[in-house]
Motif scaffolding. Sequence first.
Motif, PDB file in Angstrom:
ATOM      1  N   SER A 147      33.670  78.263 -36.938  1.00 55.49           N
ATOM      2  CA  SER A 147      34.770  77.373 -37.310  1.00 55.49           C
ATOM      3  C   SER A 147      34.317  75.914 -37.333  1.00 55.49           C
ATOM      4  N   ILE A 148      33.530  75.528 -36.349  1.00 56.68           N
ATOM      5  CA  ILE A 148      33.000  74.152 -36.310  1.00 56.68           C
ATOM      6  C   ILE A 148      32.148  73.883 -37.541  1.00 56.68           C
ATOM      7  N   LEU A 149      31.253  74.811 -37.854  1.00 58.28           N
ATOM      8  CA  LEU A 149      30.388  74.637 -39.034  1.00 58.28           C
ATOM      9  C   LEU A 149      31.203  74.617 -40.321  1.00 58.28           C
ATOM     10  N   MET A 150      32.215  75.464 -40.395  1.00 57.94           N
ATOM     11  CA  MET A 150      33.046  75.513 -41.600  1.00 57.94           C
ATOM     12  C   MET A 150      33.794  74.193 -41.789  1.00 57.94           C
ATOM     13  N   ASN A 151      34.322  73.638 -40.681  1.00 57.35           N
ATOM     14  CA  ASN A 151      35.085  72.391 -40.768  1.00 57.35           C
ATOM     15  C   ASN A 151      34.192  71.181 -41.003  1.00 57.35           C
ATOM     16  N   GLN A 152      33.066  71.103 -40.326  1.00 54.26           N
ATOM     17  CA  GLN A 152      32.244  69.905 -40.395  1.00 54.26           C
ATOM     18  C   GLN A 152      31.275  69.900 -41.570  1.00 54.26           C
ATOM     19  N   GLY A 154      31.705  72.162 -44.326  1.00 52.97           N
ATOM     20  CA  GLY A 154      32.332  72.713 -45.524  1.00 52.97           C
ATOM     21  C   GLY A 154      31.742  74.048 -45.957  1.00 52.97           C
ATOM     22  N   LEU A 155      31.295  74.848 -44.991  1.00 50.68           N
ATOM     23  CA  LEU A 155      30.680  76.134 -45.304  1.00 50.68           C
ATOM     24  C   LEU A 155      31.718  77.254 -45.317  1.00 50.68           C
ATOM     25  N   SER A 156      31.389  78.316 -46.036  1.00 51.01           N
ATOM     26  CA  SER A 156      32.216  79.517 -45.960  1.00 51.01           C
ATOM     27  C   SER A 156      31.905  80.209 -44.636  1.00 51.01           C
ATOM     28  N   GLU A 157      32.736  81.175 -44.273  1.00 44.97           N
ATOM     29  CA  GLU A 157      32.497  81.897 -43.022  1.00 44.97           C
ATOM     30  C   GLU A 157      31.151  82.615 -43.068  1.00 44.97           C
ATOM     31  N   GLN A 158      30.839  83.242 -44.193  1.00 48.49           N
ATOM     32  CA  GLN A 158      29.554  83.937 -44.336  1.00 48.49           C
ATOM     33  C   GLN A 158      28.377  82.980 -44.198  1.00 48.49           C
ATOM     34  N   ASP A 159      28.487  81.822 -44.838  1.00 50.10           N
ATOM     35  CA  ASP A 159      27.393  80.842 -44.774  1.00 50.10           C
ATOM     36  C   ASP A 159      27.242  80.268 -43.365  1.00 50.10           C
ATOM     37  N   ALA A 160      28.359  80.063 -42.682  1.00 49.27           N
ATOM     38  CA  ALA A 160      28.307  79.545 -41.309  1.00 49.27           C
ATOM     39  C   ALA A 160      27.607  80.566 -40.406  1.00 49.27           C
ATOM     40  N   TYR A 161      27.940  81.836 -40.585  1.00 51.77           N
ATOM     41  CA  TYR A 161      27.290  82.872 -39.778  1.00 51.77           C
ATOM     42  C   TYR A 161      25.805  82.966 -40.120  1.00 51.77           C
ATOM     43  N   ALA A 162      25.478  82.882 -41.409  1.00 53.96           N
ATOM     44  CA  ALA A 162      24.070  82.943 -41.833  1.00 53.96           C
ATOM     45  C   ALA A 162      23.281  81.782 -41.231  1.00 53.96           C
ATOM     46  N   LEU A 163      23.890  80.603 -41.172  1.00 50.97           N
ATOM     47  CA  LEU A 163      23.219  79.445 -40.573  1.00 50.97           C
ATOM     48  C   LEU A 163      22.983  79.660 -39.078  1.00 50.97           C
ATOM     49  N   LEU A 164      23.987  80.184 -38.378  1.00 49.21           N
ATOM     50  CA  LEU A 164      23.819  80.500 -36.952  1.00 49.21           C
ATOM     51  C   LEU A 164      22.713  81.529 -36.751  1.00 49.21           C
ATOM     52  N   ARG A 165      22.721  82.565 -37.585  1.00 47.14           N
ATOM     53  CA  ARG A 165      21.726  83.633 -37.458  1.00 47.14           C
ATOM     54  C   ARG A 165      20.312  83.109 -37.735  1.00 47.14           C
ATOM     55  N   THR A 166      20.169  82.307 -38.782  1.00 43.87           N
ATOM     56  CA  THR A 166      18.856  81.743 -39.117  1.00 43.87           C
ATOM     57  C   THR A 166      18.370  80.817 -38.008  1.00 43.87           C
ATOM     58  N   SER A 167      19.263  79.988 -37.491  1.00 41.34           N
ATOM     59  CA  SER A 167      18.891  79.082 -36.388  1.00 41.34           C
ATOM     60  C   SER A 167      18.456  79.877 -35.159  1.00 41.34           C
ATOM     61  N   ALA A 168      19.166  80.949 -34.863  1.00 41.16           N
ATOM     62  CA  ALA A 168      18.817  81.784 -33.711  1.00 41.16           C
ATOM     63  C   ALA A 168      17.437  82.413 -33.908  1.00 41.16           C
ATOM     64  N   ALA A 185      27.558  70.842 -27.945  1.00 48.20           N
ATOM     65  CA  ALA A 185      27.212  69.592 -28.630  1.00 48.20           C
ATOM     66  C   ALA A 185      28.430  69.014 -29.337  1.00 48.20           C
ATOM     67  N   SER A 186      29.191  69.875 -29.967  1.00 50.64           N
ATOM     68  CA  SER A 186      30.401  69.415 -30.671  1.00 50.64           C
ATOM     69  C   SER A 186      31.402  68.817 -29.681  1.00 50.64           C
ATOM     70  N   ASP A 187      31.573  69.466 -28.536  1.00 46.02           N
ATOM     71  CA  ASP A 187      32.489  68.947 -27.515  1.00 46.02           C
ATOM     72  C   ASP A 187      32.017  67.597 -26.993  1.00 46.02           C
ATOM     73  N   LEU A 188      30.718  67.458 -26.788  1.00 49.20           N
ATOM     74  CA  LEU A 188      30.163  66.198 -26.298  1.00 49.20           C
ATOM     75  C   LEU A 188      30.346  65.071 -27.307  1.00 49.20           C
ATOM     76  N   LEU A 189      30.262  65.417 -28.571  1.00 49.19           N
ATOM     77  CA  LEU A 189      30.379  64.418 -29.626  1.00 49.19           C
ATOM     78  C   LEU A 189      31.823  64.210 -30.093  1.00 49.19           C
ATOM     79  N   GLY A 190      32.744  64.884 -29.402  1.00 46.51           N
ATOM     80  CA  GLY A 190      34.165  64.702 -29.716  1.00 46.51           C
ATOM     81  C   GLY A 190      34.616  65.457 -30.931  1.00 46.51           C
ATOM     82  N   GLY A 191      33.925  66.534 -31.264  1.00 48.05           N
ATOM     83  CA  GLY A 191      34.277  67.344 -32.437  1.00 48.05           C
ATOM     84  C   GLY A 191      35.460  68.248 -32.145  1.00 48.05           C
ATOM     85  N   ALA A 192      35.840  69.018 -33.120  1.00 45.29           N
ATOM     86  CA  ALA A 192      36.973  69.922 -33.010  1.00 45.29           C
ATOM     87  C   ALA A 192      36.562  71.231 -32.390  1.00 45.29           C
TER      88      ALA A 192
END
Length: 192
Positions: A147-152, A154-168, A185-192
Amino acid sequence: MRIVIIDDSGLRATVLEEGLRDAGYDDIHIVPPRGAFVARLERMAPDVVLMDLGSPSRDTLEEMLTVSRALARPIAMFVDQSDEAMIGAAIDAGVSAYVVDGLRKERVKPVLELAVRRFNAFAKIQSELEEARTALSDRKIIDRAKSILMNQRGLSEQDAYALLRTSAMNQGKKIVDVAQALITASDLLGGA
């Protein structure tokens, strides 16, 4: 298999011991429920505990149930008489077999086997429950990170998951660990 019999009545303990020996068990120890016997039991590291309580008082039953909670081992409890409250307390404390008026040496082996099987079945269910809780918790963390990746970004849910998976994969970590780091990190930076 190391078996401990908790009993302060020599005659009753003898019946249990004879039944165990007849069934082929020989690592048997009788421990009277006095003094610091719970610590002694923990040091003995029994595989199974047989409690012979006869007609236990409420205090004695509470003490035995404390033993049950502390050991996390298959426990069979033999009593002469019982009531619903005692049965409920024994089951809640993790007693695997609760036998009322059944102290005969030929019954010891089947009761022991039942206690071990019920304990193992309950332990398996507990393990599966913990795995399911962990999986659900992990899923919630991953969904929040997506959700954070999608909001910040502008990714689709699939793309956000793919980014998490690739990063992992690139970091040699689990997806849930990368997701948790993103949330932190998002919480520290005041993200949603």
